[in-house]
Design a protein around this motif. Structure first.
Motif, PDB file in Angstrom:
ATOM      1  N   ALA A  48       0.831  -1.207   0.000  1.00  0.00           N
ATOM      2  CA  ALA A  48       0.000   0.000   0.000  1.00  0.00           C
ATOM      3  C   ALA A  48       0.863   1.253   0.000  1.00  0.00           C
ATOM      4  N   ASN A  49       1.912   1.264   0.810  1.00  0.00           N
ATOM      5  CA  ASN A  49       2.799   2.426   0.841  1.00  0.00           C
ATOM      6  C   ASN A  49       3.503   2.616  -0.496  1.00  0.00           C
ATOM      7  N   GLY A  58       0.905   3.792  -3.101  1.00  0.00           N
ATOM      8  CA  GLY A  58       0.491   5.159  -2.786  1.00  0.00           C
ATOM      9  C   GLY A  58       1.546   6.168  -3.197  1.00  0.00           C
ATOM     10  N   ALA A  59       2.793   5.889  -2.841  1.00  0.00           N
ATOM     11  CA  ALA A  59       3.885   6.809  -3.191  1.00  0.00           C
ATOM     12  C   ALA A  59       4.095   6.867  -4.697  1.00  0.00           C
TER      13      ALA A  59
END
Length: 164
Positions: A2-3, A6-7
């Motif tokens: 997810a990180n 997202g980034a």
């Protein structure tokens, strides 16, 4: 995951959208098909990078190729919106943009996870199921190319010789 996504979506979105808008505008000044041709080229380039990302067994390689694929796909954001705004009457532009956003979600991110998930379950292989995505991009690239070829300027008509 997810990180990472997202980034990457934020960075690839900002970089790709900015570069795509600048490049397409510069190209469009010299060729009326510049927007559509940039859409086609960026999508054609995203096909092998996304295919390689899904085929790779190395996590770092996969992440880099996915980031590159997303950046290439974000190159089209500005030109797509510009094409819509330039081809729709002024009084219908807001509705056209709303319809475009709705269609992107209806035909893109609404069904693709379901389709890939069902194929992964049926084939017992998520990697194999994800390989349909580069082929969908290829179809889009061909359609953008067809639009670009239709928008190319017509060759100048020969000027008839003056008659005396």
């Amino acid at each position: 995951a997810a990180n990472f996504f997202g980034a990457v979506v934020i960075v690839a979105g900002l970089v790709g959208t900015t570069l795509g808008g600048l490049a397409a505008t510069a190209w469009h000044k010299r060729n009326p098909a510049g927007y559509a041709l940039l859409l086609s080229i960026s999508t054609f380039l995203a096909v092998p990078t996304s295919f390689a990302a899904f085929a790779s067994h190395d996590q770092t390689t996969t992440m880099c190729l996915l980031a590159l694929s997303m950046c290439l796909l974000f190159l089209s954001t500005g030109p797509i919106n510009t094409l819509i705004l330039e081809t729709v009457p002024v009084n219908l532009r807001a509705s056209a943009m709303a319809l475009s956003i709705f269609m992107i979600h209806l035909f893109g991110d609404m069904w693709s996870p379901e389709i890939v998930g069902r194929l992964a379950d049926a084939w017992a292989d998520l990697r194999k199921a994800a390989m349909i995505l580069p082929f969908a991009l290829l179809i889009g690239a061909v359609l953008w190319l067809a639009l670009g070829l239709r928008m190319r300027p017509a060759p100048p008509k020969p000027v008839p010789a003056p008659t005396a």
